[in-house]
Enzyme design. Structure first.
Site, PDB file in Angstrom:
ATOM      1  N   CYS A 110      14.264  92.082 139.176  1.00 64.37           N
ATOM      2  CA  CYS A 110      12.910  91.773 138.706  1.00 64.37           C
ATOM      3  C   CYS A 110      12.910  90.454 137.952  1.00 64.37           C
ATOM      4  O   CYS A 110      12.594  90.387 136.755  1.00 64.37           O
ATOM      5  CB  CYS A 110      12.395  92.906 137.822  1.00 64.37           C
ATOM      6  SG  CYS A 110      12.063  94.418 138.735  1.00 64.37           S
ATOM      7  N   GLU A 111      13.275  89.396 138.624  1.00 60.49           N
ATOM      8  CA  GLU A 111      13.312  88.049 138.070  1.00 60.49           C
ATOM      9  C   GLU A 111      12.972  87.056 139.180  1.00 60.49           C
ATOM     10  O   GLU A 111      13.578  87.106 140.255  1.00 60.49           O
ATOM     11  CB  GLU A 111      14.720  87.696 137.543  1.00 60.49           C
ATOM     12  CG  GLU A 111      15.218  88.553 136.416  1.00 60.49           C
ATOM     13  CD  GLU A 111      14.604  88.168 135.082  1.00 60.49           C
ATOM     14  OE1 GLU A 111      14.005  87.076 134.990  1.00 60.49           O
ATOM     15  OE2 GLU A 111      14.727  88.968 134.136  1.00 60.49           O
ATOM     16  N   GLU A 132      46.425  75.300 134.935  1.00 60.93           N
ATOM     17  CA  GLU A 132      45.822  76.632 134.949  1.00 60.93           C
ATOM     18  C   GLU A 132      44.690  76.709 135.973  1.00 60.93           C
ATOM     19  O   GLU A 132      43.515  76.839 135.618  1.00 60.93           O
ATOM     20  CB  GLU A 132      45.307  76.977 133.545  1.00 60.93           C
ATOM     21  CG  GLU A 132      46.414  77.047 132.506  1.00 60.93           C
ATOM     22  CD  GLU A 132      45.889  77.103 131.077  1.00 60.93           C
ATOM     23  OE1 GLU A 132      46.651  77.549 130.208  1.00 60.93           O
ATOM     24  OE2 GLU A 132      44.737  76.694 130.834  1.00 60.93           O
ATOM     25  N   PRO A 133      44.994  76.661 137.264  1.00 62.23           N
ATOM     26  CA  PRO A 133      43.941  76.769 138.277  1.00 62.23           C
ATOM     27  C   PRO A 133      43.424  78.194 138.406  1.00 62.23           C
ATOM     28  O   PRO A 133      44.183  79.156 138.295  1.00 62.23           O
ATOM     29  CB  PRO A 133      44.657  76.334 139.560  1.00 62.23           C
ATOM     30  CG  PRO A 133      46.086  76.729 139.330  1.00 62.23           C
ATOM     31  CD  PRO A 133      46.331  76.510 137.855  1.00 62.23           C
ATOM     32  N   GLY A 134      42.145  78.334 138.634  1.00 60.80           N
ATOM     33  CA  GLY A 134      41.546  79.650 138.884  1.00 60.80           C
ATOM     34  C   GLY A 134      40.680  79.592 140.116  1.00 60.80           C
ATOM     35  O   GLY A 134      41.002  80.128 141.171  1.00 60.80           O
ATOM     36  N   SER A 167      35.316  72.181 134.582  1.00 66.51           N
ATOM     37  CA  SER A 167      35.519  72.948 135.810  1.00 66.51           C
ATOM     38  C   SER A 167      34.722  72.358 136.965  1.00 66.51           C
ATOM     39  O   SER A 167      33.772  71.595 136.762  1.00 66.51           O
ATOM     40  CB  SER A 167      35.094  74.409 135.602  1.00 66.51           C
ATOM     41  OG  SER A 167      35.910  75.037 134.640  1.00 66.51           O
TER      42      SER A 167
END
Length: 450
Positions: A353-354, A282-284, A213
């Site tokens: 909280c990260e 199959e494009p997304g 991708s």
């Protein structure tokens, strides 16, 4: 990045007005005021135009929208209306597509570990085909056919062509070391063809591969297509699917191939490899990414002398996991002044909280940025809402489609009440202690039910 935001990163219908940026004829500042933030905004005309461009490049019936990039009922209906098949990767995605009244014969089921429930639904509904990923999956299909008398299902076999492409290791899927598909190396894929062709539960239609991708070089996609096309021709199957993977520009200065470029490269590659039939893609991401942007409200600006400036927004990794997961890079701008220079350097962070809750590591922002300002990150239409979570119990954002001066909510904003919806708040039933039978070290133990 200190200059104004590039218009090439904005949705097609973007229009700079004196009051600020409008998309689909709707001012972003007004949308945020009315619907709150964080907010995903999609340009419906952009979605439709990109869908038509893909169909024009590859042909009617040869484009399946990779719904994992972004799926809701409205998106499934739009893709179907524009002539796209629907590529779903789970029972949940299949449920949404069917709920949107997409005919089962226009749906393709993917997944590297489909369970019996997912396969049962697909086989009962009569999906276009199932992309089979393993011999264990063949076992399940054959068991459902034999024991539950489900009709034979059309299948394509996913192969790992030994070609991996993509901007990050986690999204390179076509190599020999992959959880996806039957490997061409060692004859595994050939054995899968023989088994599927001889099974009463499967109707073998073709083979499928996907190499990765966010690919910006169509020669990488063409190389993967050639490898699987060569195998498909030797296996004498009827259909060939070469997956998706076409990338998009996330930052200024990036150039992106068109659907026509992709189609030309793939057609040449598969023809040279001996494949004479049509090719399905199959494009997304390339359909939805640039069509969407996310609106946030600034809550805190923290300047640490001789270190950096932190700008905190009211969302974060719960609505855009890609920077934390893949190190993905984005840009950001003020919707009320999209042409404003952006000389301020800051780390744009979320409210989780990260320390790793970072949306833009080194953001370029206008010098006059203030608490309460509305910010927008463009090109968030793919894998933003799709990967959203309730981390720290934040409700997920709303999603709106804008078109012709109107906005319609297609996914409502979650509430704190929604966060409690799945909790079971009931007293636990008492569990009787185990009862010892006999005595000594070898005594048997059983569970009493008094």
């Amino acid at each position: 990045m200190s200059s104004a935001i590039e218009t090439g990163l904005l949705p097609f219908t973007s229009e700079i007005r004196p009051e600020g940026l409008a998309v689909g004829g709707v001012l972003l500042t007004e949308l945020a005021q009315r619907l709150g933030t964080p907010l995903f905004v999609y340009d419906e005309e952009h979605l439709r135009r990109r869908s038509r461009e893909a169909v024009a490049a590859f042909g009617q019936g040869n484009v399946a929208y990779a719904s994992k990039a972004f799926l809701c009922t409205a998106m499934a209906r739009l893709a179907h209306e524009e002539g796209l098949l629907l590529d779903v990767a789970s029972g949940g995605e299949l449920r949404v597509a069917l709920h949107a009244d997409v005919p089962a014969g226009r749906i393709v089921l993917h997944g590297n570990n489909k369970d019996e429930a997912e396969l049962r639904t697909a086989m009962s509904a009569g999906v276009r085909h199932v992309v089979v990923d393993s011999f264990d999956e063949m076992d399940r299909i054959e068991r459902l056919h034999a024991e539950e008398q489900l009709p034979p299902t059309r299948v394509q076999l996913r192969v790992a062509p030994g070609v991996a492409a993509g901007a990050h290791e986690a999204i390179r899927t076509g190599g020999n070391d992959s959880k996806f598909g039957f490997g061409l190396v060692g004859g595994t894929a050939a054995a899968a063809v023989r088994r599927a062709a001889g099974s009463p539960a499967m109707i073998l239609e073709g083979v499928h591969a996907h190499v990765g991708s966010q690919v910006l070089d169509t020669s990488e996609l063409a190389a993967g297509a050639a490898a699987v096309a060569r195998f498909a021709a030797e296996a004498r199957v009827h259909r060939l699917t070469v997956g998706g993977g076409l990338g998009v520009a996330y930052e200024a200065g990036q150039t992106v191939p068109s659907f026509a470029d992709w189609a030309a490269g793939v057609r040449t590659a598969v023809r040279d490899a001996g494949w004479g039939g049509d090719v399905t893609v199959e494009p997304g991401r390339s359909i939805v990414a640039r069509a969407g942007l996310t609106l946030y409200r600034v809550g805190t600006i923290k300047r640490i002398e001789d270190v950096r400036t932190y700008v905190s927004i009211d969302g974060g990794m719960s609505d855009n996991l890609r920077p934390a997961l893949y190190g993905s890079r984005y840009e950001v701008f003020l919707p009320r002044r999209p042409r404003a220079p952006r000389p301020l350097r800051a780390r744009l962070v979320g409210k989780h909280c990260e320390s790793g809750d970072v949306i833009v590591e080194d953001a370029a922002l206008p010098a006059e940025l203030a608490v309460g300002d509305l910010l927008a990150t463009p090109v968030t239409g793919a894998y933003g809402y799709a990967m959203a979570s309730n981390y720290n119990k934040l409700p997920r954002s709303a999603v709106v489609f804008v078109s012709d001066g109107r906005a319609r909510t297609v996914v409502r904003r979650e509430t704190e009440e929604d966060l409690l919806r799945l909790d079971v708040d009931e007293p636990a039933e008492p569990v009787a202690p185990p009862t010892t039978v006999g005595s000594g070290a070898g005594a048997a133990r059983c569970v009493g039910t008094a």
